[in-house]
Design an enzyme around this catalytic site. Structure first.
Site, PDB file in Angstrom:
ATOM      1  N   HIS A   1      -5.701  -6.389   4.438  1.00  0.00           N
ATOM      2  CA  HIS A   1      -6.332  -5.093   4.733  1.00  0.00           C
ATOM      3  C   HIS A   1      -6.295  -4.791   6.231  1.00  0.00           C
ATOM      4  CE1 HIS A   1      -7.986  -4.254   0.697  1.00  0.00           C
ATOM      5  NE2 HIS A   1      -8.124  -5.564   0.600  1.00  0.00           N
TER       6      HIS A   1
ATOM      7  N   ASP B   1     -10.602 -10.680   1.279  1.00  0.00           N
ATOM      8  CA  ASP B   1     -10.221 -10.310  -0.088  1.00  0.00           C
ATOM      9  C   ASP B   1      -8.780  -9.802  -0.155  1.00  0.00           C
ATOM     10  OD1 ASP B   1     -11.070  -8.029   1.409  1.00  0.00           O
ATOM     11  OD2 ASP B   1     -11.100  -6.866  -0.453  1.00  0.00           O
ATOM     12  N   GLU B   2      -8.185  -9.926  -1.323  1.00  0.00           N
ATOM     13  CA  GLU B   2      -6.903  -9.307  -1.675  1.00  0.00           C
ATOM     14  C   GLU B   2      -5.812  -9.555  -0.636  1.00  0.00           C
ATOM     15  OE1 GLU B   2      -8.768  -5.634  -4.282  1.00  0.00           O
ATOM     16  OE2 GLU B   2      -8.556  -5.381  -2.121  1.00  0.00           O
ATOM     17  N   ALA B   3      -5.768 -10.772  -0.117  1.00  0.00           N
ATOM     18  CA  ALA B   3      -4.726 -11.128   0.857  1.00  0.00           C
ATOM     19  C   ALA B   3      -3.491 -11.610   0.105  1.00  0.00           C
ATOM     20  CB  ALA B   3      -5.254 -12.187   1.821  1.00  0.00           C
ATOM     21  N   HIS B   4      -2.931 -10.722  -0.717  1.00  0.00           N
ATOM     22  CA  HIS B   4      -1.862 -11.128  -1.628  1.00  0.00           C
ATOM     23  C   HIS B   4      -0.565 -11.466  -0.913  1.00  0.00           C
ATOM     24  CE1 HIS B   4      -4.741  -9.893  -4.495  1.00  0.00           C
ATOM     25  NE2 HIS B   4      -4.426  -8.612  -4.568  1.00  0.00           N
TER      26      HIS B   4
END
Length: 408
Positions: free
Chosen positions: A275, A338-341
């Site tokens: 993000h 979060d969501e560190a894909h």
């Protein structure tokens, strides 16, 4: 006697009657209408529901003679002034603050079993008394008092109606010490005035933590003096292509103070390592390939990541956390996670292991999203879809997503 002589007295009587009717009508039109008697709100119709409610007795009616009686301390006077400031515009009553007299609305501190935020509200025909052990409790009691009055009490112009508070006793204290709400100002920027309004609504419902999501792919919203392009360039976008915006450090301090005056603690979040497109677009050197991506105005997630292997990344993180911690008197600093894909698990663990001590160095407790448990989280708070959990202890995981999340 002529005919004209015979009709003169009758005409006079008719004219006199008409004058009396007209005068009565004028008197009626000139009289102020009596305010309608609004139904009294039951003591249990409060959000959140009080711990204990004992209805009984006649209600208390606010009148022009009502005063707000306060103890001598500055904090109690401030809470009393806050209450009077809310009630004056809609009631039209002067509601003076006083340390003397009887009746009216009394705000009183005393030692007791109320805790840091609990209170007792007693209402009867002669007045309302709010009692607490600490100013925060009185403030929360004021919010209950607001909700017990007719909804029109929140209006900014005089409302001609009856202002009554049901008789009885409310005793209340929070079940949860941390009662939080998040405001995402990154995807869509909100002005200082809009955030103030949000804080006012949180206070009305006794929410005491404001999680401000200050950075994301779509925008960076807090000025950082050591990295000025973050706000100046990274803040000039938002979802849908709007102009975005950011808070100067003075504006952020103001919001923190505004919240603190309402017993709300600000928890700032800088989301990382994912993000982070707004930061990457602002400074090419934060990218592994040294090329800054364009600013982003969409809604996809998981495509951006700080460059874990570069030392400049940790200089950047240290500078940002240092400035933000200095601006924030509260206990917590949120580091996202979060969501560190697009970040490998190994890099995610490496990054979090280096960043968490930086937060501690500047005197803040860590908050992170639940994915942080996939690394080696220090003792911290982390929110999940089920709400706030207990502090986290380090554990090993094959993924930086918790196992339940990995299973979908």
């Amino acid at each position: 006697m002529t005919r004209n002589d015979r009709t003169t007295p009758r005409t006079a009587r008719v004219l006199g009657s008409l004058l009396l009717v007209a005068a009565a009508g004028a008197f009626t039109l000139g009289a102020a209408p009596a305010p309608p008697e609004a139904p009294v709100t039951p003591l249990n119709q409060v959000v959140p529901a009080p711990a204990s409610v004992t209805p009984g007795g006649a209600p208390y009616r606010l009148t022009r003679a009502t005063a707000v009686r306060v103890d001598g301390s500055a904090e109690v006077r401030r809470v009393g002034g806050y209450l009077a400031g809310i009630l004056r515009p809609s009631t039209g009553y002067p509601l003076p603050l006083t340390e003397h007299g009887a009746g009216g609305i009394r705000l009183h501190l005393e030692k007791g079993g109320f805790g840091a935020e609990g209170y007792r509200l007693r209402s009867g025909p002669t007045g309302v008394t709010l009692t607490a052990s600490a100013p925060a409790g009185l403030f929360h009691g004021v919010q209950t008092l607001r909700q017990l009055l007719p909804a029109a009490v929140e209006k900014k112009t005089v409302q001609h109606q009856d202002w009554r508070i049901a008789g009885g006793t409310v005793e209340d204290r929070p079940r949860y010490a941390y009662r939080g709400a998040m405001l995402d100002v990154s995807r869509h920027f909100f002005t200082v005035a809009q955030v103030e309004r949000y804080i006012d609504e949180l206070a009305l419902y006794k929410v005491n933590e404001l999680h401000l999501h200050l950075s994301d792919d779509q925008g960076w919203r807090i000025a950082i003096n050591s990295w000025p392009r973050l706000a100046g360039y990274g803040g000039a976008s938002e979802v849908g292509g709007g102009k975005g915006g950011f808070y100067t450090q003075a504006e952020y301090r103001h919001l923190v103070s505004y919240a603190a005056a309402r017993y709300v603690e600000v928890v700032p979040e800088i989301d990382m390592p994912g993000h982070t497109n707004a930061a990457l677009a602002s400074y090419a050197k934060l990218n592994c390939d040294g090329v800054a991506p364009p600013r982003y105005t969409g809604t996809e997630v998981g495509f951006s990541s700080l460059c874990v292997s570069k030392d400049v990344t940790y200089t950047f993180v240290d500078d940002v956390i240092k400035e933000l911690a200095a601006l924030t008197p509260g206990r917590y600093l949120h580091i996202g996670g979060d969501e560190a894909h697009s970040t490998s698990h190994a890099d995610y663990v490496t990054f979090m292991d280096r960043v968490q001590p930086i937060v501690a160095k500047y005197g803040k407790k860590i908050i992170g999203w639940h994915q942080l448990t996939g690394a080696h989280p220090r003792r911290a708070r982390w929110p999940s879809t089920g709400g706030w959990t207990a502090p986290v202890r380090p554990r090993r995981s094959r993924s930086h997503r918790p196992p339940a999340t990995a299973r979908g």
